[in-house]
Design a protein around this motif. Structure first.
Motif, PDB file in Angstrom:
ATOM      1  N   GLN A   1       0.822  -1.204   0.000  1.00  0.00           N
ATOM      2  CA  GLN A   1       0.000   0.000   0.000  1.00  0.00           C
ATOM      3  C   GLN A   1       0.859   1.257   0.000  1.00  0.00           C
ATOM      4  OE1 GLN A   1      -2.384  -0.965   3.468  1.00  0.00           O
ATOM      5  NE2 GLN A   1      -4.031  -1.840   2.224  1.00  0.00           N
ATOM      6  N   LYS A   2       1.972   1.219   0.743  1.00  0.00           N
ATOM      7  CA  LYS A   2       2.887   2.359   0.747  1.00  0.00           C
ATOM      8  C   LYS A   2       3.526   2.539  -0.626  1.00  0.00           C
ATOM      9  CE  LYS A   2       4.179   2.191   5.660  1.00  0.00           C
ATOM     10  NZ  LYS A   2       5.292   1.959   6.616  1.00  0.00           N
ATOM     11  N   LEU A   3       3.943   1.427  -1.242  1.00  0.00           N
ATOM     12  CA  LEU A   3       4.538   1.493  -2.571  1.00  0.00           C
ATOM     13  C   LEU A   3       3.522   1.986  -3.587  1.00  0.00           C
ATOM     14  CD1 LEU A   3       6.876   1.030  -4.492  1.00  0.00           C
ATOM     15  CD2 LEU A   3       6.241  -1.396  -4.606  1.00  0.00           C
ATOM     16  N   ALA A   4       2.276   1.541  -3.453  1.00  0.00           N
ATOM     17  CA  ALA A   4       1.215   1.988  -4.357  1.00  0.00           C
ATOM     18  C   ALA A   4       1.016   3.496  -4.260  1.00  0.00           C
ATOM     19  CB  ALA A   4      -0.093   1.263  -4.030  1.00  0.00           C
ATOM     20  N   THR A   5       1.109   4.050  -3.058  1.00  0.00           N
ATOM     21  CA  THR A   5       0.980   5.497  -2.874  1.00  0.00           C
ATOM     22  C   THR A   5       2.089   6.231  -3.612  1.00  0.00           C
ATOM     23  OG1 THR A   5      -0.070   5.227  -0.716  1.00  0.00           O
ATOM     24  CG2 THR A   5       0.938   7.358  -1.163  1.00  0.00           C
ATOM     25  N   VAL A   6       3.307   5.696  -3.540  1.00  0.00           N
ATOM     26  CA  VAL A   6       4.441   6.292  -4.245  1.00  0.00           C
ATOM     27  C   VAL A   6       4.220   6.238  -5.753  1.00  0.00           C
ATOM     28  CG1 VAL A   6       6.898   6.032  -4.760  1.00  0.00           C
ATOM     29  CG2 VAL A   6       6.089   5.781  -2.415  1.00  0.00           C
ATOM     30  N   LEU A   7       3.801   5.085  -6.250  1.00  0.00           N
ATOM     31  CA  LEU A   7       3.591   4.926  -7.695  1.00  0.00           C
ATOM     32  C   LEU A   7       2.442   5.795  -8.189  1.00  0.00           C
ATOM     33  CD1 LEU A   7       4.096   1.063  -8.135  1.00  0.00           C
ATOM     34  CD2 LEU A   7       5.766   2.911  -8.410  1.00  0.00           C
ATOM     35  N   GLU A   8       1.407   5.931  -7.381  1.00  0.00           N
ATOM     36  CA  GLU A   8       0.277   6.783  -7.766  1.00  0.00           C
ATOM     37  C   GLU A   8       0.733   8.231  -7.926  1.00  0.00           C
ATOM     38  OE1 GLU A   8      -4.393   7.319  -6.576  1.00  0.00           O
ATOM     39  OE2 GLU A   8      -2.959   6.919  -4.972  1.00  0.00           O
ATOM     40  N   LYS A   9       1.596   8.680  -7.042  1.00  0.00           N
ATOM     41  CA  LYS A   9       2.142  10.046  -7.143  1.00  0.00           C
ATOM     42  C   LYS A   9       2.898  10.220  -8.455  1.00  0.00           C
ATOM     43  CE  LYS A   9       5.344  13.221  -4.822  1.00  0.00           C
ATOM     44  NZ  LYS A   9       6.271  13.375  -3.673  1.00  0.00           N
ATOM     45  N   GLN A  10       3.663   9.204  -8.843  1.00  0.00           N
ATOM     46  CA  GLN A  10       4.413   9.264 -10.095  1.00  0.00           C
ATOM     47  C   GLN A  10       3.483   9.216 -11.304  1.00  0.00           C
ATOM     48  OE1 GLN A  10       7.677   9.932 -10.157  1.00  0.00           O
ATOM     49  NE2 GLN A  10       7.579   9.984  -7.917  1.00  0.00           N
TER      50      GLN A  10
ATOM     51  N   VAL B   1       0.465  10.590 -11.330  1.00  0.00           N
ATOM     52  CA  VAL B   1      -0.088  11.949 -11.382  1.00  0.00           C
ATOM     53  C   VAL B   1       0.912  12.902 -12.033  1.00  0.00           C
ATOM     54  CG1 VAL B   1      -0.820  13.923  -9.986  1.00  0.00           C
ATOM     55  CG2 VAL B   1      -1.597  11.619  -9.393  1.00  0.00           C
ATOM     56  N   LEU B   2       2.202  12.689 -11.769  1.00  0.00           N
ATOM     57  CA  LEU B   2       3.248  13.546 -12.339  1.00  0.00           C
ATOM     58  C   LEU B   2       3.540  13.214 -13.800  1.00  0.00           C
ATOM     59  CD1 LEU B   2       5.751  13.578  -9.322  1.00  0.00           C
ATOM     60  CD2 LEU B   2       4.322  15.487 -10.115  1.00  0.00           C
ATOM     61  N   GLY B   3       2.932  12.141 -14.305  1.00  0.00           N
ATOM     62  CA  GLY B   3       3.122  11.764 -15.703  1.00  0.00           C
ATOM     63  C   GLY B   3       4.355  10.931 -15.968  1.00  0.00           C
ATOM     64  N   ARG B   4       4.994  10.450 -14.909  1.00  0.00           N
ATOM     65  CA  ARG B   4       6.189   9.627 -15.078  1.00  0.00           C
ATOM     66  C   ARG B   4       5.850   8.154 -15.239  1.00  0.00           C
ATOM     67  NH1 ARG B   4       9.112  12.834 -10.211  1.00  0.00           N
ATOM     68  NH2 ARG B   4       9.739  14.687 -11.392  1.00  0.00           N
ATOM     69  N   LEU B   5       4.635   7.791 -14.870  1.00  0.00           N
ATOM     70  CA  LEU B   5       4.128   6.445 -15.094  1.00  0.00           C
ATOM     71  C   LEU B   5       2.741   6.553 -15.708  1.00  0.00           C
ATOM     72  CD1 LEU B   5       5.057   4.655 -11.717  1.00  0.00           C
ATOM     73  CD2 LEU B   5       6.249   4.441 -13.907  1.00  0.00           C
ATOM     74  N   LYS B   6       2.375   5.538 -16.499  1.00  0.00           N
ATOM     75  CA  LYS B   6       1.048   5.529 -17.096  1.00  0.00           C
ATOM     76  C   LYS B   6      -0.020   5.392 -16.021  1.00  0.00           C
ATOM     77  CE  LYS B   6       2.702   3.305 -21.334  1.00  0.00           C
ATOM     78  NZ  LYS B   6       2.689   2.047 -22.121  1.00  0.00           N
ATOM     79  N   LYS B   7      -1.170   6.013 -16.244  1.00  0.00           N
ATOM     80  CA  LYS B   7      -2.266   5.896 -15.293  1.00  0.00           C
ATOM     81  C   LYS B   7      -2.760   4.453 -15.274  1.00  0.00           C
ATOM     82  CE  LYS B   7      -2.671  10.219 -14.004  1.00  0.00           C
ATOM     83  NZ  LYS B   7      -3.764  11.081 -14.496  1.00  0.00           N
TER      84      LYS B   7
ATOM     85  N   LEU C   1      13.128  -3.726 -13.509  1.00  0.00           N
ATOM     86  CA  LEU C   1      12.672  -2.366 -13.799  1.00  0.00           C
ATOM     87  C   LEU C   1      12.505  -2.131 -15.298  1.00  0.00           C
ATOM     88  CD1 LEU C   1      14.736  -0.317 -11.193  1.00  0.00           C
ATOM     89  CD2 LEU C   1      12.290  -0.817 -11.158  1.00  0.00           C
ATOM     90  N   ASN C   2      13.353  -2.750 -16.109  1.00  0.00           N
ATOM     91  CA  ASN C   2      13.166  -2.641 -17.558  1.00  0.00           C
ATOM     92  C   ASN C   2      11.798  -3.170 -17.963  1.00  0.00           C
ATOM     93  OD1 ASN C   2      15.627  -1.437 -18.118  1.00  0.00           O
ATOM     94  ND2 ASN C   2      16.682  -3.378 -18.529  1.00  0.00           N
ATOM     95  N   THR C   3      11.420  -4.305 -17.385  1.00  0.00           N
ATOM     96  CA  THR C   3      10.112  -4.890 -17.679  1.00  0.00           C
ATOM     97  C   THR C   3       8.987  -4.010 -17.132  1.00  0.00           C
ATOM     98  OG1 THR C   3      11.059  -7.113 -17.587  1.00  0.00           O
ATOM     99  CG2 THR C   3       8.667  -6.937 -17.384  1.00  0.00           C
ATOM    100  N   PHE C   4       9.178  -3.513 -15.913  1.00  0.00           N
ATOM    101  CA  PHE C   4       8.167  -2.659 -15.289  1.00  0.00           C
ATOM    102  C   PHE C   4       7.942  -1.386 -16.102  1.00  0.00           C
ATOM    103  CE2 PHE C   4       7.062   0.819 -12.336  1.00  0.00           C
ATOM    104  CZ  PHE C   4       5.879   0.318 -11.808  1.00  0.00           C
ATOM    105  N   PHE C   5       9.022  -0.733 -16.528  1.00  0.00           N
ATOM    106  CA  PHE C   5       8.871   0.509 -17.284  1.00  0.00           C
ATOM    107  C   PHE C   5       8.378   0.261 -18.710  1.00  0.00           C
ATOM    108  CE2 PHE C   5      11.679   2.339 -13.972  1.00  0.00           C
ATOM    109  CZ  PHE C   5      10.858   3.403 -13.608  1.00  0.00           C
ATOM    110  N   ALA C   6       8.621  -0.939 -19.241  1.00  0.00           N
ATOM    111  CA  ALA C   6       8.065  -1.272 -20.556  1.00  0.00           C
ATOM    112  C   ALA C   6       6.546  -1.286 -20.492  1.00  0.00           C
ATOM    113  CB  ALA C   6       8.584  -2.635 -21.013  1.00  0.00           C
ATOM    114  N   ALA C   7       6.004  -1.665 -19.321  1.00  0.00           N
ATOM    115  CA  ALA C   7       4.551  -1.711 -19.148  1.00  0.00           C
ATOM    116  C   ALA C   7       3.982  -0.393 -18.652  1.00  0.00           C
ATOM    117  CB  ALA C   7       4.194  -2.827 -18.163  1.00  0.00           C
ATOM    118  N   TYR C   8       4.696   0.276 -17.758  1.00  0.00           N
ATOM    119  CA  TYR C   8       4.126   1.453 -17.088  1.00  0.00           C
ATOM    120  C   TYR C   8       4.853   2.771 -17.381  1.00  0.00           C
ATOM    121  CZ  TYR C   8       1.356  -1.732 -14.200  1.00  0.00           C
ATOM    122  OH  TYR C   8       0.461  -2.670 -13.755  1.00  0.00           O
ATOM    123  N   GLY C   9       5.985   2.726 -18.071  1.00  0.00           N
ATOM    124  CA  GLY C   9       6.752   3.939 -18.296  1.00  0.00           C
ATOM    125  C   GLY C   9       6.127   4.876 -19.318  1.00  0.00           C
ATOM    126  N   THR C  10       6.557   6.122 -19.265  1.00  0.00           N
ATOM    127  CA  THR C  10       6.139   7.128 -20.242  1.00  0.00           C
ATOM    128  C   THR C  10       7.407   7.720 -20.853  1.00  0.00           C
ATOM    129  OG1 THR C  10       6.200   9.003 -18.694  1.00  0.00           O
ATOM    130  CG2 THR C  10       4.180   7.694 -18.761  1.00  0.00           C
TER     131      THR C  10
END
Length: 206
Positions: A131-140, A142-148, A191-200
């Protein structure tokens, strides 16, 4: 009526940590832990209702010391999200791959079919961490650094990617140890795999 104190609780956790590390979960007893603190089992049960609850508290106490600074760092502003997650991911995995952490996880898995220790561990530890990690990712997001997306699902998937090449092989005894260089490479691939799915376009892994 006995008055509970934080100092006494910390003393119990310290003694229990030593006993669990020396004797393992099955070999440890509330009697031995009480002997180490110079008290009675009644005192222990005044703070912890069972050996399972005490063991989980010990595991979380040790993990919190490692993870709290990491979550504080994650919540700080960063201009390079991939670099930040790489650095902090390595620290998380180094702890999760430590001998004590692996032994504790194995003990919890072994007992989960017989008691509620697995559920207790999850509810008061990994679930809160996700849940803490999800809060961090949600902030990112909102900032447009990760896909919604669903931030909790993203957190769970990131954790699974980090675990699969590191923690999982150690838990199963496939690997005996994992070096820092192996951890660094495994985190990078995760992280390469993660950003391939969620990165902008704002987050290109270095």
């Amino acid at each position: 009526m006995r008055v509970k104190t934080e100092a006494k609780r910390e003393a119990i956790l310290a003694a229990a940590s030593d006993v669990f590390r020396e004797l393992g979960y099955e070999g440890a007893s509330m009697t031995e832990i009480a002997r180490r603190i110079g008290g009675s089992k009644g005192t222990l049960y005044g703070y912890f209702s069972s050996k399972e609850e005490l063991f989980v508290a010990v595991v979380h106490e040790e993990a919190d010391k490692q993870f709290e600074p990491i979550f504080i760092a994650l919540n700080k502003e960063t201009d390079d999200l991939p670099k930040t997650l790489q650095s902090l991911g390595e620290k998380i995995i180094e702890y999760l791959c430590s001998v004590n952490a692996i032994q504790s996880r194995r003990a919890i898995l072994a007992e989960s079919g017989r008691t509620d220790i697995g559920k207790r561990f999850h509810e008061t530890g990994p679930k809160q961490g996700m849940q803490k990690l999800a809060t961090v990712l949600e902030k990112q997001m909102v900032l447009g650094r990760l896909k919604k997306a669903d931030p909790l699902l993203a957190a769970l998937q990131l954790a699974a990617l980090l675990d699969c090449e590191t923690v999982a092989p150690l838990l199963l005894g496939i690997e005996k140890t994992i070096s820092k260089s192996q951890i660094k490479l495994a985190v990078s691939r995760a992280l390469n795999t993660f950003f391939a799915a969620y990165g902008t376009d704002k987050t290109t892994p270095k």
